[in-house]
Design a protein around this motif. Structure first.
Motif, PDB file in Angstrom:
ATOM      1  N   MET A   1     -39.571  64.055  20.466  1.00 30.51           N
ATOM      2  CA  MET A   1     -38.143  63.724  20.566  1.00 30.51           C
ATOM      3  C   MET A   1     -37.311  64.732  19.773  1.00 30.51           C
ATOM      4  O   MET A   1     -37.848  65.549  19.040  1.00 30.51           O
ATOM      5  CB  MET A   1     -37.877  62.306  20.063  1.00 30.51           C
ATOM      6  N   ALA A   2     -36.004  64.612  19.922  1.00 26.55           N
ATOM      7  CA  ALA A   2     -35.119  65.582  19.281  1.00 26.55           C
ATOM      8  C   ALA A   2     -33.794  64.924  18.954  1.00 26.55           C
ATOM      9  O   ALA A   2     -33.427  63.891  19.523  1.00 26.55           O
ATOM     10  CB  ALA A   2     -34.885  66.780  20.198  1.00 26.55           C
ATOM     11  N   THR A   3     -33.092  65.540  18.032  1.00 22.03           N
ATOM     12  CA  THR A   3     -31.732  65.134  17.683  1.00 22.03           C
ATOM     13  C   THR A   3     -30.781  66.204  18.194  1.00 22.03           C
ATOM     14  O   THR A   3     -31.029  67.401  18.014  1.00 22.03           O
ATOM     15  CB  THR A   3     -31.591  64.960  16.163  1.00 22.03           C
ATOM     16  N   LEU A   4     -29.679  65.782  18.817  1.00 22.37           N
ATOM     17  CA  LEU A   4     -28.743  66.709  19.450  1.00 22.37           C
ATOM     18  C   LEU A   4     -27.428  66.776  18.687  1.00 22.37           C
ATOM     19  O   LEU A   4     -26.961  65.761  18.152  1.00 22.37           O
ATOM     20  CB  LEU A   4     -28.481  66.289  20.896  1.00 22.37           C
ATOM     21  N   PHE A   5     -26.840  67.981  18.670  1.00 20.52           N
ATOM     22  CA  PHE A   5     -25.551  68.212  18.029  1.00 20.52           C
ATOM     23  C   PHE A   5     -24.622  68.911  19.018  1.00 20.52           C
ATOM     24  O   PHE A   5     -25.032  69.858  19.707  1.00 20.52           O
ATOM     25  CB  PHE A   5     -25.709  69.100  16.790  1.00 20.52           C
ATOM     26  N   ILE A   6     -23.371  68.468  19.057  1.00 18.93           N
ATOM     27  CA  ILE A   6     -22.352  69.134  19.866  1.00 18.93           C
ATOM     28  C   ILE A   6     -21.055  69.171  19.060  1.00 18.93           C
ATOM     29  O   ILE A   6     -20.889  68.433  18.083  1.00 18.93           O
ATOM     30  CB  ILE A   6     -22.102  68.427  21.216  1.00 18.93           C
ATOM     31  N   ALA A   7     -20.132  70.034  19.460  1.00 21.99           N
ATOM     32  CA  ALA A   7     -18.828  70.125  18.801  1.00 21.99           C
ATOM     33  C   ALA A   7     -17.880  70.909  19.696  1.00 21.99           C
ATOM     34  O   ALA A   7     -18.302  71.574  20.654  1.00 21.99           O
ATOM     35  CB  ALA A   7     -18.939  70.814  17.435  1.00 21.99           C
ATOM     36  N   ASP A   8     -16.604  70.830  19.387  1.00 21.08           N
ATOM     37  CA  ASP A   8     -15.585  71.689  19.999  1.00 21.08           C
ATOM     38  C   ASP A   8     -15.515  71.567  21.518  1.00 21.08           C
ATOM     39  O   ASP A   8     -15.446  72.564  22.233  1.00 21.08           O
ATOM     40  CB  ASP A   8     -15.820  73.146  19.584  1.00 21.08           C
ATOM     41  N   LEU A   9     -15.516  70.331  22.002  1.00 22.67           N
ATOM     42  CA  LEU A   9     -15.312  70.117  23.432  1.00 22.67           C
ATOM     43  C   LEU A   9     -13.830  70.223  23.797  1.00 22.67           C
ATOM     44  O   LEU A   9     -13.478  70.602  24.901  1.00 22.67           O
ATOM     45  CB  LEU A   9     -15.851  68.752  23.856  1.00 22.67           C
ATOM     46  N   HIS A  10     -12.965  69.822  22.883  1.00 23.83           N
ATOM     47  CA  HIS A  10     -11.513  69.879  23.082  1.00 23.83           C
ATOM     48  C   HIS A  10     -11.108  69.164  24.367  1.00 23.83           C
ATOM     49  O   HIS A  10     -10.358  69.706  25.191  1.00 23.83           O
ATOM     50  CB  HIS A  10     -11.034  71.333  23.091  1.00 23.83           C
ATOM     51  N   LEU A  11     -11.614  67.954  24.538  1.00 21.57           N
ATOM     52  CA  LEU A  11     -11.325  67.195  25.748  1.00 21.57           C
ATOM     53  C   LEU A  11      -9.833  66.922  25.896  1.00 21.57           C
ATOM     54  O   LEU A  11      -9.152  66.556  24.946  1.00 21.57           O
ATOM     55  CB  LEU A  11     -12.074  65.866  25.718  1.00 21.57           C
ATOM     56  N   CYS A  12      -9.339  67.104  27.117  1.00 19.82           N
ATOM     57  CA  CYS A  12      -7.934  66.820  27.425  1.00 19.82           C
ATOM     58  C   CYS A  12      -7.808  66.660  28.934  1.00 19.82           C
ATOM     59  O   CYS A  12      -8.687  67.089  29.695  1.00 19.82           O
ATOM     60  CB  CYS A  12      -7.017  67.930  26.912  1.00 19.82           C
ATOM     61  N   THR A  13      -6.720  66.072  29.379  1.00 22.57           N
ATOM     62  CA  THR A  13      -6.539  65.825  30.802  1.00 22.57           C
ATOM     63  C   THR A  13      -6.396  67.112  31.593  1.00 22.57           C
ATOM     64  O   THR A  13      -6.667  67.138  32.801  1.00 22.57           O
ATOM     65  CB  THR A  13      -5.299  64.942  31.037  1.00 22.57           C
ATOM     66  N   GLU A  14      -5.992  68.192  30.924  1.00 22.09           N
ATOM     67  CA  GLU A  14      -5.792  69.464  31.616  1.00 22.09           C
ATOM     68  C   GLU A  14      -7.106  70.175  31.957  1.00 22.09           C
ATOM     69  O   GLU A  14      -7.100  71.168  32.688  1.00 22.09           O
ATOM     70  CB  GLU A  14      -4.920  70.395  30.769  1.00 22.09           C
TER      71      GLU A  14
END
Length: 240
Positions: A1-14
Motif C-alpha cells: 500500500m501507499a500514502t498519496l500527497f497532492i497540492a496546488d489544484l487551484h479548483l475553480c469553476t473556470e
C-alpha cells in the motif's frame, strides 16, 4: 500500500477539466491508498465556508465518499485557501492539520507542509502572509458580506499576479537554510511540500545524512502526486 500527497489544484469553476480530473482521481486512484494528504491550494480562492458555490459542495461530497470508503483525508492550508474552516472539514470528512507537521509513515518520519513558509527570500509575501494570518483580521474579513469578500479576493489575486511578474524565480523558490531548519526541527530526512509549482525530488544532506525534498506539481494540464511507500518516494504525473 501507499500514502498519496497532492497540492496546488487551484479548483475553480473556470477550469472544469481540473475538477473532472480530481473527481476521477478520488474515484479511481485514491481508494487504493492508505491515506490522502492535500497540502494546500485545493481551491483557487476561499472566502469562507458559508460561500454557497456549488463546486465546493461537489468537492466536499466526493471527498466524503472517499473517507466513507475507509481512506482518511488530511488537509494543510495553502496560501489560497487558508480560510477553509471546520464547517467544510466536517462536510467533507477531512482532518485539518497545522501548517507544518511531521507524520510517521511506515516507520519513517516525513515532514509535510504547503511550502510557502520555506520561501523566506520573498519578504513582501511573508509580510503579507503574517497579516492575513492574524486572527482578528480573519474574523473581520469573514464577517463581511459575501459580495464584498468576493471583490476583495479578486483584487488581492490581481495584485498578487502583478507583483509576481516583477519577482525573480529564485526569490519565489524555497530558501535552502529554511529547508535545513525544517529538517533539523523534526529530525527527519524526508520532506513533502507544494506551493512553488516546480515538481521534483531533490537529493540533499540534512542532519548529517542523505535526505529527500519532494515538491508537488500544480494541476495545470495534468495531475501530480507524490506516492510514499515503505521503500521509496515517487513523483507521478498523470493525465486528467
Amino acid at each position: 500500500m501507499a500514502t498519496l500527497f497532492i497540492a496546488d489544484l487551484h479548483l475553480c469553476t473556470e477550469e472544469p477539466a481540473i475538477t473532472a480530473g480530481f473527481l476521477r482521481f478520488l474515484a479511481q486512484t485514491a481508494p487504493q491508498a492508505d491515506a490522502l494528504y492535500i497540502l494546500g491550494d485545493l481551491f483557487e480562492a476561499w472566502i469562507g465556508d458559508d460561500d454557497p458555490e456549488p463546486l465546493h459542495q461537489q468537492i466536499a461530497d466526493a471527498i466524503r465518499t472517499l473517507v466513507n470508503q475507509g481512506v482518511p483525508v488530511y488537509f494543510i492550508h495553502g496560501n489560497r485557501d487558508f480560510l477553509l474552516g471546520k464547517a467544510f472539514a466536517r462536510r467533507s470528512g477531512m482532518t485539518l492539520l497545522p501548517q507544518e507537521q511531521c507524520v510517521s509513515l511506515y516507520g519513517r518520519p516525513v515532514i509535510i507542509m504547503h511550502g510557502d513558509t520555506l520561501c523566506t527570500d520573498d519578504h513582501a509575501y511573508q509580510d503579507f502572509r503574517r497579516k492575513v494570518h492574524t486572527p482578528w483580521i480573519q474574523r473581520l474579513f469573514l464577517a463581511l458580506p459575501l459580495f464584498i469578500r468576493r471583490h476583495i479576493a479578486r483584487k488581492m489575486r490581481a495584485n498578487s499576479q502583478q507583483a509576481n511578474q516583477h519577482k525573480s524565480l529564485a526569490i519565489m523558490d524555497v530558501n535552502p537554510q529554511a529547508v535545513q531548519e525544517a529538517f533539523t526541527r523534526h529530525q527527519a530526512q524526508w520532506l513533502v511540500h507544494g506551493h512553488t509549482h516546480r515538481p521534483a525530488i531533490h537529493e540533499l544532506e540534512a542532519n548529517g545524512q542523505p535526505a529527500l525534498r519532494a515538491v508537488l506539481g500544480a494541476w495545470h494540464t495534468e495531475g501530480s502526486m507524490i506516492r510514499v511507500t515503505a521503500e521509496e518516494m515517487a513523483l507521478i504525473h498523470f493525465p486528467f
